[in-house]
Scaffold this motif. Structure first.
Motif, PDB file in Angstrom:
ATOM      1  N   ASP A 112      73.563  24.431  21.655  1.00 18.08           N
ATOM      2  CA  ASP A 112      73.434  25.569  20.737  1.00 18.08           C
ATOM      3  C   ASP A 112      74.551  25.548  19.705  1.00 18.08           C
ATOM      4  O   ASP A 112      75.384  24.626  19.674  1.00 18.08           O
ATOM      5  N   ASN A 113      74.590  26.598  18.899  1.00 17.58           N
ATOM      6  CA  ASN A 113      75.577  26.652  17.817  1.00 17.58           C
ATOM      7  C   ASN A 113      76.994  26.763  18.337  1.00 17.58           C
ATOM      8  O   ASN A 113      77.959  26.377  17.668  1.00 17.58           O
ATOM      9  N   VAL A 114      77.168  27.328  19.514  1.00 22.43           N
ATOM     10  CA  VAL A 114      78.506  27.481  20.079  1.00 22.43           C
ATOM     11  C   VAL A 114      78.974  26.184  20.736  1.00 22.43           C
ATOM     12  O   VAL A 114      80.177  25.969  20.915  1.00 22.43           O
ATOM     13  N   GLY A 115      78.046  25.293  21.075  1.00 22.91           N
ATOM     14  CA  GLY A 115      78.390  24.039  21.744  1.00 22.91           C
ATOM     15  C   GLY A 115      78.032  24.012  23.206  1.00 22.91           C
ATOM     16  O   GLY A 115      78.352  23.044  23.915  1.00 22.91           O
ATOM     17  N   ASN A 116      77.366  25.093  23.671  1.00 23.03           N
ATOM     18  CA  ASN A 116      76.931  25.109  25.063  1.00 23.03           C
ATOM     19  C   ASN A 116      75.743  24.167  25.257  1.00 23.03           C
ATOM     20  O   ASN A 116      74.845  24.086  24.406  1.00 23.03           O
ATOM     21  N   VAL A 117      75.740  23.489  26.420  1.00 25.30           N
ATOM     22  CA  VAL A 117      74.690  22.516  26.724  1.00 25.30           C
ATOM     23  C   VAL A 117      73.822  23.074  27.834  1.00 25.30           C
ATOM     24  O   VAL A 117      74.327  23.571  28.861  1.00 25.30           O
ATOM     25  N   SER A 118      72.509  23.007  27.634  1.00 24.65           N
ATOM     26  CA  SER A 118      71.556  23.413  28.674  1.00 24.65           C
ATOM     27  C   SER A 118      70.524  22.306  28.865  1.00 24.65           C
ATOM     28  O   SER A 118      70.035  21.727  27.901  1.00 24.65           O
ATOM     29  N   VAL A 119      70.246  22.019  30.141  1.00 27.05           N
ATOM     30  CA  VAL A 119      69.294  20.964  30.493  1.00 27.05           C
ATOM     31  C   VAL A 119      68.226  21.584  31.377  1.00 27.05           C
ATOM     32  O   VAL A 119      68.540  22.266  32.373  1.00 27.05           O
ATOM     33  N   ARG A 120      66.913  21.395  31.035  1.00 27.08           N
ATOM     34  CA  ARG A 120      65.817  21.956  31.796  1.00 27.08           C
ATOM     35  C   ARG A 120      64.763  20.868  32.059  1.00 27.08           C
ATOM     36  O   ARG A 120      64.517  20.014  31.212  1.00 27.08           O
ATOM     37  N   LEU A 121      64.173  20.963  33.240  1.00 29.37           N
ATOM     38  CA  LEU A 121      63.059  20.073  33.544  1.00 29.37           C
ATOM     39  C   LEU A 121      61.840  20.495  32.735  1.00 29.37           C
ATOM     40  O   LEU A 121      61.434  21.665  32.769  1.00 29.37           O
ATOM     41  N   PHE A 122      61.217  19.566  32.016  1.00 31.64           N
ATOM     42  CA  PHE A 122      60.063  19.886  31.185  1.00 31.64           C
ATOM     43  C   PHE A 122      58.758  19.529  31.898  1.00 31.64           C
ATOM     44  O   PHE A 122      57.840  20.336  31.968  1.00 31.64           O
ATOM     45  N   THR A 123      58.672  18.317  32.449  1.00 36.48           N
ATOM     46  CA  THR A 123      57.473  17.902  33.176  1.00 36.48           C
ATOM     47  C   THR A 123      57.825  16.731  34.082  1.00 36.48           C
ATOM     48  O   THR A 123      58.862  16.078  33.890  1.00 36.48           O
ATOM     49  N   ALA A 124      56.956  16.482  35.042  1.00 31.90           N
ATOM     50  CA  ALA A 124      57.163  15.372  35.983  1.00 31.90           C
ATOM     51  C   ALA A 124      55.808  14.894  36.477  1.00 31.90           C
ATOM     52  O   ALA A 124      54.794  15.611  36.392  1.00 31.90           O
ATOM     53  N   LYS A 125      55.807  13.677  37.012  1.00 31.37           N
ATOM     54  CA  LYS A 125      54.567  13.094  37.512  1.00 31.37           C
ATOM     55  C   LYS A 125      54.913  12.072  38.589  1.00 31.37           C
ATOM     56  O   LYS A 125      55.937  11.396  38.518  1.00 31.37           O
ATOM     57  N   GLU A 226      65.187  21.345  49.859  1.00 34.71           N
ATOM     58  CA  GLU A 226      66.050  20.339  49.204  1.00 34.71           C
ATOM     59  C   GLU A 226      65.982  20.472  47.689  1.00 34.71           C
ATOM     60  O   GLU A 226      66.964  20.197  46.989  1.00 34.71           O
ATOM     61  N   LEU A 227      64.839  20.923  47.164  1.00 41.36           N
ATOM     62  CA  LEU A 227      64.711  21.077  45.715  1.00 41.36           C
ATOM     63  C   LEU A 227      65.654  22.151  45.182  1.00 41.36           C
ATOM     64  O   LEU A 227      66.237  22.009  44.102  1.00 41.36           O
ATOM     65  N   THR A 228      65.786  23.214  45.937  1.00 42.59           N
ATOM     66  CA  THR A 228      66.614  24.330  45.454  1.00 42.59           C
ATOM     67  C   THR A 228      68.095  23.985  45.391  1.00 42.59           C
ATOM     68  O   THR A 228      68.856  24.620  44.643  1.00 42.59           O
ATOM     69  N   THR A 229      68.525  23.006  46.168  1.00 43.08           N
ATOM     70  CA  THR A 229      69.945  22.628  46.189  1.00 43.08           C
ATOM     71  C   THR A 229      70.212  21.308  45.469  1.00 43.08           C
ATOM     72  O   THR A 229      71.311  20.771  45.572  1.00 43.08           O
ATOM     73  N   SER A 230      69.221  20.763  44.764  1.00 44.18           N
ATOM     74  CA  SER A 230      69.361  19.463  44.105  1.00 44.18           C
ATOM     75  C   SER A 230      69.487  19.642  42.599  1.00 44.18           C
ATOM     76  O   SER A 230      69.440  20.759  42.074  1.00 44.18           O
ATOM     77  N   VAL A 231      69.604  18.519  41.894  1.00 48.89           N
ATOM     78  CA  VAL A 231      69.713  18.503  40.431  1.00 48.89           C
ATOM     79  C   VAL A 231      68.350  18.311  39.788  1.00 48.89           C
ATOM     80  O   VAL A 231      68.265  18.011  38.597  1.00 48.89           O
ATOM     81  N   TRP A 232      67.280  18.480  40.574  1.00 50.94           N
ATOM     82  CA  TRP A 232      65.946  18.159  40.056  1.00 50.94           C
ATOM     83  C   TRP A 232      65.577  19.033  38.859  1.00 50.94           C
ATOM     84  O   TRP A 232      65.043  18.531  37.858  1.00 50.94           O
ATOM     85  N   PHE A 233      65.833  20.314  38.901  1.00 53.71           N
ATOM     86  CA  PHE A 233      65.402  21.207  37.821  1.00 53.71           C
ATOM     87  C   PHE A 233      66.396  21.251  36.661  1.00 53.71           C
ATOM     88  O   PHE A 233      66.005  21.568  35.529  1.00 53.71           O
ATOM     89  N   ASN A 234      67.671  20.925  36.917  1.00 46.86           N
ATOM     90  CA  ASN A 234      68.690  21.066  35.868  1.00 46.86           C
ATOM     91  C   ASN A 234      69.261  19.726  35.398  1.00 46.86           C
ATOM     92  O   ASN A 234      70.177  19.709  34.576  1.00 46.86           O
ATOM     93  N   GLY A 235      68.768  18.619  35.921  1.00 48.19           N
ATOM     94  CA  GLY A 235      69.194  17.318  35.449  1.00 48.19           C
ATOM     95  C   GLY A 235      70.536  16.886  35.996  1.00 48.19           C
ATOM     96  O   GLY A 235      71.269  17.675  36.613  1.00 48.19           O
ATOM     97  N   PRO A 236      70.918  15.627  35.763  1.00 50.20           N
ATOM     98  CA  PRO A 236      72.192  15.100  36.273  1.00 50.20           C
ATOM     99  C   PRO A 236      73.374  15.727  35.547  1.00 50.20           C
ATOM    100  O   PRO A 236      73.259  16.223  34.412  1.00 50.20           O
ATOM    101  N   GLU A 237      74.496  15.693  36.191  1.00 49.62           N
ATOM    102  CA  GLU A 237      75.687  16.364  35.663  1.00 49.62           C
ATOM    103  C   GLU A 237      76.216  15.715  34.392  1.00 49.62           C
ATOM    104  O   GLU A 237      76.797  16.394  33.540  1.00 49.62           O
ATOM    105  N   PHE A 238      76.021  14.378  34.231  1.00 50.64           N
ATOM    106  CA  PHE A 238      76.635  13.731  33.062  1.00 50.64           C
ATOM    107  C   PHE A 238      75.973  14.181  31.758  1.00 50.64           C
ATOM    108  O   PHE A 238      76.550  14.021  30.677  1.00 50.64           O
ATOM    109  N   LEU A 239      74.747  14.779  31.841  1.00 45.62           N
ATOM    110  CA  LEU A 239      74.113  15.258  30.611  1.00 45.62           C
ATOM    111  C   LEU A 239      74.848  16.455  30.019  1.00 45.62           C
ATOM    112  O   LEU A 239      74.674  16.774  28.833  1.00 45.62           O
TER     113      LEU A 239
END
Length: 727
Positions: A112-125, A226-239
């Motif tokens: 965003d304009n402030v420099g905050n980074v947000s990562v969201r899962l869009f789709t999967a297969k 396991e999904l609720t405690t994983s990085v599946w919905f928010n992506g890896p930390e390095f992003l």
């Protein structure tokens, strides 16, 4: 936020229909439903009917899966993946594979304009692996293809935005394949690489370690908890960090064996320029016939020429046959030595085995032929022998030509064939070829069959025991030799040669036996004993295998093996305390040591050189004795073991060392004329030894043709700096 309440399972018998009904009702959170897909695939492989009870192991796995679905309502998924104050947008896709399944997920990364980074899962297969077993690198490639197709499907959703695309995989082999052209890969790999390259033209493929790859959860399956405690919905930390801290993917850990195994196998069509003349001649079995056929062809070709003014009729002439032979030779050289001929035409040196022969090109009767340069330019020899025409040994025409020479010259041996060939041609490896031709000749095999032989026996103890020279010896005879008297009108009389061989030292003692009488033989034995000492044991041939079986020694055989003669010799030896032994009948190999001495003394190979030379020189008894003593000295000077090339080693050990303490040597002697009847009679003895020098001139001088070193000639040109050496 979005959540999902799964369908409650129906109580009763668990069947394939029930499992498919519940699995199809699930909203597709890819890591969870992949477990149900794997169970359904196993049911299809087991060929279970729709309403048939499933096996116990699958029922237990399904029950565990259904129990975990109770935690699915706790999974919360954000509906909106973008941001109102979006400054930049990136799309990141991840893919991974296992032996059972493969899948992918696509994320949006927004700053965003402030420099905050947000990562969201869009789709999967996700997909299960094919029933036909594939290697893991190929399944990783299938996961990358699934990601490329999913990206191509959702790309239009972001058509109103400017974004960068990054696609990630943890397989270095897949990244290596994506950098190659699809036409160089196998069909399976090449088709998928081509599809990925077309769908992701604007995307950047990068490597991500397996431990931080979120798509790893899709490939192995996951529970809702396991999904609720994983990085599946928010992506890896390095992003969430700066792009410079992302995995660089620079790794050389690529198994090139797997990469090369999937390379497309190249098939080439090779066009071979066949020589139809040589192929047609391979149908002929004789050299004469193929030369005559070519000769008739050349005559027909000559008649077709417009400028032909001379018509030749009748039988083929020698000139036509010779021209046909040169035509065949030219075709053979063009087929086997084409590269060397091209080098010589460009004034360059040849390579390989021909380099030692210093070949050159010369035009003979309109044919440019390859000939031997050699070192015999100044020799008084015919031009064809000084510069013979080069031919290969592995050629059908050459084999037929050598076979023709073999038959024409009354089945000549290998050495004679080589000499006949080199009068006109120089065949590479001619000795091996001639030996093969003689060995394959049926006529020669019939007249000189190879008999079956037993393994060579152990040497007798008499050969292995160190003793005084001639303590144990063998005796053999050769001859007859004519001895002349210095009296006009007196006819010559026959004499024989007795050869005594020491078993321990191989020393030779030669005596002349003047006639076929017991006294003459005993006299030669006494002379040997007087000069060499009394031998305790003497061995001789038996009547059935004595050298006397040779037709010229029939009289000697009849005399020596008469009962009266054997009794006299045995009685004399017994009185002298000598044991006279006879080897077993029809076992000449028991007396090989004295047979070899007879062969060396007489020079028996193809002809009897010594006997022929002695017969032609009319020697007296004194002259013959002198010649035989000198031959004896030569035989006793032969080394008992191979000579060493090290100058610091001792001199060669000879039988003469055991007789006199040093090698027997004779002084150099001057050459004499061939006509020995018109010179001093004492020179006749020297002439006998010079017979062997004539054989040297015929058998050895041709081997000096090749240049084994110093075969490069350098030419100075204008402007070249050189250093003059006056040393």
């Amino acid at each position: 936020m979005f959540s999902f309440l799964p369908k409650q399972p129906i109580n009763g018998t668990l069947t394939k229909r029930t499992i498919l009904s519940i699995a199809s009702s699930l909203f597709d959170p890819a890591p969870v439903i992949v477990t149900a897909k794997i169970l359904l695939q196993e049911l299809w492989l087991l060929k279970i009917e729709w309403d048939e009870s499933v096996p116990q192991n699958i029922a237990s796995a399904w029950q565990t899966f259904v129990n975990n679905l109770s935690n699915l309502p706790s999974v919360r998924i954000s509906w909106y993946c973008l941001s109102a104050n979006m400054k930049s947008l990136q799309i990141h896709g991840y893919c991974d594979s296992s032996i059972r399944a493969y899948g992918c997920g696509i994320y949006t990364r927004i700053v965003d304009n402030v420099g905050n980074v947000s990562v969201r899962l869009f789709t999967a297969k996700s997909r299960v692996a094919p029933t036909k077993r594939q290697s893991l690198p190929k399944l990783e490639l299938c996961g990358a293809q699934l990601l490329a197709r999913l990206f191509a499907k959702i790309k239009s959703t972001f058509s109103n935005y400017t974004f960068d695309t990054f696609l990630w995989t943890d397989s270095q082999i897949v990244l290596h394949w994506l950098q190659m052209h699809s036409s160089t890969l196998s069909t399976f790999v090449g088709n998928r690489v081509s599809d990925i390259q077309d769908l992701t033209v604007d995307a950047c493929w990068r490597h991500v370690p397996t431990k931080i790859n979120p798509a790893d959860m899709v490939s192995r399956g996951s529970t809702p908890l396991e999904l609720t405690t994983s990085v599946w919905f928010n992506g890896p930390e390095f992003l969430y960090e700066d792009e410079r801290k992302w995995p660089n993917g620079k790794s050389n850990d690529v198994d090139m064996e797997i990469v090369n195994a999937e390379m497309r196998k190249s098939v080439f069509n090779i066009i071979v320029n066949n020589n139809y003349l040589l192929e047609a001649h391979d149908r002929y079995s004789t050299h004469t016939r193929e030369v005559r056929v070519v000769s008739w062809m050349l005559r027909f070709y000559t008649r077709l020429k417009k400028d032909n003014t001379k018509m030749v009729d009748g039988p083929l002439t020698p000139d036509e046959l010779h021209r046909a032979l040169l035509c065949i030779v030219w075709n053979v050289q063009q087929q086997h030595y084409a590269a060397d001929i091209r080098l010589l035409q460009r004034n360059k040196l040849t390579n390989g085995i021909l380099r030692n022969l210093n070949p050159f090109l010369e035009t003979t009767q309109e044919f440019e032929l390859l000939k031997v340069g050699g070192r015999l330019q100044l020799a008084n020899l015919p031009e064809s022998q000084k510069h013979p025409i080069l031919l290969p040994s592995k050629c059908g025409f050459v084999m037929r030509y050598v076979r023709y020479l073999h038959i024409k010259n009354y089945h000549a041996g290998p050495k004679a064939l080589v000499a006949l060939i080199r009068l006109q041609f120089w065949i590479v490896n001619a000795r091996d070829l001639t030996r093969r031709i003689v060995r394959l000749c049926i006529h020669c095999v019939r007249y000189k069959p190879k008999l079956l032989q037993h393994m060579m026996g152990n040497l007798p103890v008499e050969r292995l025991t160190p003793t005084r020279p001639f303590s144990r010896c063998g005796v053999d005879f050769c001859g007859p030799v004519n001895i002349y008297l210095r009296v006009r009108g007196k006819i010559p009389y026959k004499a024989y040669i007795a050869i005594f061989v020491c078993f321990a030292t191989k020393a030779v003692h030669i005596e002349v036996v003047s006639d076929l009488s017991t006294d003459a033989f005993l006299a030669s034995l006494k002379r040997m004993i007087g000069r060499r000492g009394l031998p305790p044991d003497i061995y001789s041939d038996d009547a059935t295998n004595f050298v006397g079986a040779y037709s010229k020694l029939s009289e000697l055989k009849a005399f020596l093996f008469k009962k009266e003669t054997k009794d006299v010799i045995t009685n004399y030896c017994a009185n002298q305390f000598i044991n006279f032994h006879f080897i077993p009948p029809r076992a000449p190999h028991f007396g090989g040591i004295w047979e070899a001495a007879v062969k060396s003394a007489t020079g028996i190979t193809q002809t009897n050189d010594l006997n022929r030379s002695v017969m032609n020189t009319k020697l007296t008894y004194e002259e013959l004795t002198t010649a035989l003593v000198e031959i004896e000295a030569v035989l006793n000077s032969w080394p008992l073991s191979p000579l060493s090339s090290d100058p610091s080693d001792y001199e060669a050990l000879t039988p003469g060392h055991f007789l006199t303490g040093s090698a027997l040597k004779s002084l150099p002697e001057r050459a004499v004329a061939d006509n020995v009847n018109q010179v001093n009679r004492w020179n006749q003895i020297t002439a006998v030894k010079q017979i062997f020098w004539k054989r040297w001139s015929h058998d050895y001088i041709s081997d000096l043709q090749a240049r084994t070193k110093w075969n490069t000639q350098w030419f100075l040109s204008m402007g070249t700096m050189y250093h003059r050496n006056d040393g």
